[in-house]
Motif scaffolding. Structure first.
Motif, short mmCIF file in Angstrom:
data_model
loop_
_atom_site.label_atom_id
_atom_site.label_comp_id
_atom_site.label_asym_id
_atom_site.label_seq_id
_atom_site.Cartn_x
_atom_site.Cartn_y
_atom_site.Cartn_z
N THR A 289 34.21 30.74 37.03
CA THR A 289 34.71 29.40 37.35
C THR A 289 35.63 29.43 38.57
O THR A 289 36.18 30.48 38.91
N LEU A 290 35.77 28.25 39.17
CA LEU A 290 36.70 28.12 40.30
C LEU A 290 38.11 28.53 39.91
O LEU A 290 38.82 29.16 40.68
N GLY A 291 38.49 28.21 38.67
CA GLY A 291 39.83 28.56 38.17
C GLY A 291 40.03 30.07 38.16
O GLY A 291 41.07 30.57 38.60
N GLU A 292 39.01 30.79 37.69
CA GLU A 292 39.11 32.25 37.67
C GLU A 292 39.26 32.82 39.08
O GLU A 292 40.04 33.74 39.32
N VAL A 293 38.48 32.28 39.99
CA VAL A 293 38.54 32.76 41.37
C VAL A 293 39.92 32.50 41.94
O VAL A 293 40.52 33.37 42.59
N ARG A 294 40.46 31.31 41.67
CA ARG A 294 41.78 30.96 42.19
C ARG A 294 42.88 31.83 41.60
O ARG A 294 43.73 32.34 42.31
N ARG A 295 42.81 32.02 40.28
CA ARG A 295 43.84 32.85 39.64
C ARG A 295 43.80 34.29 40.15
O ARG A 295 44.83 34.92 40.35
N ALA A 296 42.57 34.82 40.38
CA ALA A 296 42.45 36.18 40.92
C ALA A 296 43.14 36.23 42.29
O ALA A 296 43.92 37.14 42.58
N ARG A 297 42.87 35.23 43.11
CA ARG A 297 43.43 35.17 44.45
C ARG A 297 44.95 35.17 44.42
O ARG A 297 45.60 35.81 45.25
N ARG B 134 46.78 36.57 42.37
CA ARG B 134 47.25 37.93 42.06
C ARG B 134 46.88 38.93 43.16
O ARG B 134 46.91 40.13 42.93
N GLY B 135 46.43 38.43 44.32
CA GLY B 135 46.04 39.33 45.40
C GLY B 135 44.73 40.05 45.11
O GLY B 135 44.49 41.16 45.56
N ARG B 136 43.89 39.37 44.37
CA ARG B 136 42.61 39.98 44.01
C ARG B 136 41.46 39.04 44.34
O ARG B 136 41.67 37.88 44.66
N THR B 137 40.26 39.58 44.26
CA THR B 137 39.10 38.74 44.48
C THR B 137 38.02 39.19 43.49
O THR B 137 38.09 40.29 42.96
N ILE B 138 37.06 38.29 43.25
CA ILE B 138 36.01 38.65 42.27
C ILE B 138 34.75 39.08 43.01
O ILE B 138 34.32 38.43 43.96
N ARG B 139 34.18 40.20 42.59
CA ARG B 139 32.91 40.68 43.13
C ARG B 139 32.02 41.09 41.97
O ARG B 139 32.50 41.50 40.91
N GLY C 74 25.18 57.99 31.65
CA GLY C 74 24.75 57.34 30.43
C GLY C 74 25.24 55.92 30.26
O GLY C 74 24.99 55.29 29.24
N LYS C 75 25.95 55.39 31.27
CA LYS C 75 26.54 54.06 31.13
C LYS C 75 26.54 53.30 32.45
O LYS C 75 27.21 53.71 33.41
N VAL C 76 25.81 52.19 32.46
CA VAL C 76 25.78 51.35 33.66
C VAL C 76 26.19 49.94 33.27
O VAL C 76 25.62 49.37 32.33
N VAL C 77 27.18 49.41 33.96
CA VAL C 77 27.62 48.04 33.70
C VAL C 77 27.64 47.28 35.02
O VAL C 77 28.23 47.75 36.00
N VAL C 78 27.00 46.12 35.04
CA VAL C 78 27.06 45.22 36.21
C VAL C 78 27.73 43.95 35.74
O VAL C 78 27.23 43.31 34.81
N GLU C 79 28.85 43.60 36.35
CA GLU C 79 29.56 42.39 35.90
C GLU C 79 30.53 41.92 36.98
O GLU C 79 30.93 42.70 37.85
N PRO C 80 30.91 40.65 36.92
CA PRO C 80 31.92 40.17 37.87
C PRO C 80 33.25 40.80 37.51
O PRO C 80 33.61 40.85 36.33
N ARG C 81 33.92 41.35 38.52
CA ARG C 81 35.18 42.03 38.25
C ARG C 81 36.20 41.69 39.31
O ARG C 81 35.86 41.49 40.48
N GLU C 82 37.45 41.63 38.89
CA GLU C 82 38.52 41.42 39.88
C GLU C 82 38.78 42.74 40.60
O GLU C 82 38.96 43.78 39.97
N VAL C 83 38.78 42.68 41.94
CA VAL C 83 39.14 43.87 42.71
C VAL C 83 40.27 43.51 43.66
O VAL C 83 40.32 42.40 44.20
N PRO C 84 41.21 44.46 43.88
CA PRO C 84 42.33 44.18 44.78
C PRO C 84 41.80 43.88 46.18
O PRO C 84 40.80 44.46 46.61
N LEU C 85 42.49 42.99 46.91
CA LEU C 85 41.99 42.56 48.22
C LEU C 85 41.80 43.70 49.21
O LEU C 85 40.89 43.67 50.01
N GLY C 86 42.61 44.74 49.17
CA GLY C 86 42.45 45.83 50.13
C GLY C 86 41.38 46.84 49.73
O GLY C 86 41.06 47.74 50.50
#
Lengths: 336, 336
Positions: A249-257, A259-264, A272-284
């Protein structure tokens, strides 16, 4: 000089981009690798054009671009109504090039290998579901089965993992493997909600009309599956966990921002373990790539962290991987 | 299972690190590649230990670390007083591994190739001055001549350029290839002048006692020369322009910082033109790596920009490249 016979399956955007590279860099391949390519067949969904003496690629591109299908091309060439299996069997070629989206292509990949033909593919599902069978068959017959363009377009992560760092044990990878979702998430950062961002992506040709493969994480999941097979051991797409970006959601994207983070959309690949998901990553973080780029951060026992970043989509960028593999397969086939 | 006979030249830090990887990952190489390595000789400046049945690497490491030289090892092993040329001629090996700093090693590399032996090397001058002869000889005899560890330690830029992106024409590269100079420049940013920063680097073991190879840009120049040979055509170190960092002043570093920039020793590699010099780069640029890392930004016709970043120095990081090449050379030698 060695002449190599190619059988091209798929003549959509990627197939035509590959044909254009083969055409425009003919002198480069001749001079640098002493290779000359002869395209003996081209198949699209309308039929197979087959000419053992070699098809004029310039004309083939013109027909496809003006009429939309190869079957319209009836003045100089025979058009056959083959299934891919039949085309593989009938057409004498050194290398079968699969640039289709055929989910069942593993069947004719296997048929081609059993028939002594090498494979170059940008088509992901065969590997994401049948890696072990396909690579096993190719190794048994000492034939090339090359798939650089399946992950990160032509950015050579497959070469890096298959032919480089052979002494290292990989501990894990984190990667951003789908450019469309990065674009949509970037648009959302600028205030568009998911639906609008998706429409923008579609308008610009970045997302497809049916965007589900990208948006649901399936495309990134196929790629992450292939990376796991290379780095650890064969698994299939059914063994991994995938969550797309449709519910971000837009709210999640804004809240991540805030905190100096972004969603990718991040793929985490561990043994033995593969996960693909939206995650917050630090901007740098290296994972905050721009939308046309993909990145993989690889951790190993000896090297520590290794990063490869480059084009993750695009026509000539994908053709780069396909044609690089065509060159490599050609060089590996039968002596000089 | 295939057993491969190795002849190791150089038993300094890198040679011992490679020996440790061969020892500690023995099971890994056996299981993953069906390879078993037998080190039949080890040479340091004191002499050559030679045992056709295979040297106990654990003992060799102990002797070297306790006594400083292999020639002290006289209870179980014969120590020969060979020149490298003699050692190459006398010792029966599949692969000669050069982890020395011998500037004239190209002579015995050529002798080894003429004798049917493959080469793995981390030693830069042979390639920076004799690329064409060495690669030509190896190709003529269909023998591996591998040198991953000469540039960016084990970070696989050589594999990437030699075995990947085969359809792309490289337009240019910019790279930071020397970790020691990056460390010194980073210290200068924190206020130390060049002399003090160099002393800090030496105290931490980052710079050598004779730091001229790093500081004058020679090490980066060798590496940039090798990259040019791969990306374009063979040249030698004598054909390139090199300026080190010894004349960079604190004032220059400070002024760069005020403009949002930083100084790095940057190698620019273009067709027929290689320049290594201190350059201001914007703070957000990929070239502003941390000191233990190297980076190369490669521009090509099809892919656009491709970036590889990773360890540029370090013992196990360099051993990663050396042993990866030993595996690759072994797999390429004489069938299965």
């Amino acid at each position: 000089m060695r002449e190599v016979k190619l059988s091209l399956f798929g003549f959509g955007n990627v197939g035509r981009a590959a044909a254009r590279v083969l055409l425009s860099k003919e002198a480069f391949f001749r001079e640098k690798y002493l290779l000359k390519f002869r395209v003996v067949s081209i198949s699209d969904t309308s039929g197979t054009v087959w000419l053992p003496e070699g098809i004029d690629l310039r004309e083939a591109l013109m027909v496809k671009e003006n009429f939309g299908k190869l079957s319209s091309w009836t003045n100089d060439y025979e058009v056959y109504n083959f299934t891919p299996e039949e085309a593989v069997r009938e057409v004498d070629a050194d290398i079968v090039v699969d640039v289709t989206n055929d989910k069942n292509a593993y069947k004719w990949h296997l048929a081609a290998l059993r028939d002594g033909k090498g494979i170059v593919t940008s088509n992901k599902p065969p590997l994401a579901f049948h890696y072990s069978d396909l690579i096993g068959e190719a190794e048994k017959r000492d034939l090339p089965y090359l798939f650089e363009a399946t992950v990160m377009a032509g950015t050579p992560i497959i070469t890096l993992l298959r032919e480089g760092i052979l002494a290292d044990s990989i501990e894990g990878m984190e990667a951003v493997l789908n450019a469309t979702t990065t674009f949509i998430l970037s648009q959302m950062e600028m205030g568009q909600d998911f639906e609008r961002a998706l429409k923008t992506a579609q308008r610009l040709g970045i997302a497809e009309r049916d965007p589900s493969g990208d948006v649901l994480g399936i495309d990134a999941g196929y790629k992450a599956t292939i990376l796991h097979c290379l780095a650890f051991h064969p698994i299939t797409f059914d063994d991994i966990t995938v969550k797309g970006i449709a519910e971000v959601t837009l709210g999640e994207v804004r809240r991540a921002r805030e905190r100096g983070r972004t969603i990718r959309l991040v793929a985490t690949v561990e043994k033995g373990k593969v996960v693909v998901e939206p995650r917050e990553v630090p901007l740098g973080s290296p994972l905050t790539v721009e939308s046309h780029e993909n990145i993989a951060v690889i951790r190993t026992d000896l090297l520590g962290e290794l990063v490869i970043r480059g084009a993750g989509a695009g026509l000539k960028e994908t053709a780069s991987g396909v044609v690089s593999d065509i060159v490599k397969a050609s060089l590996s086939l039968g002596g000089a």
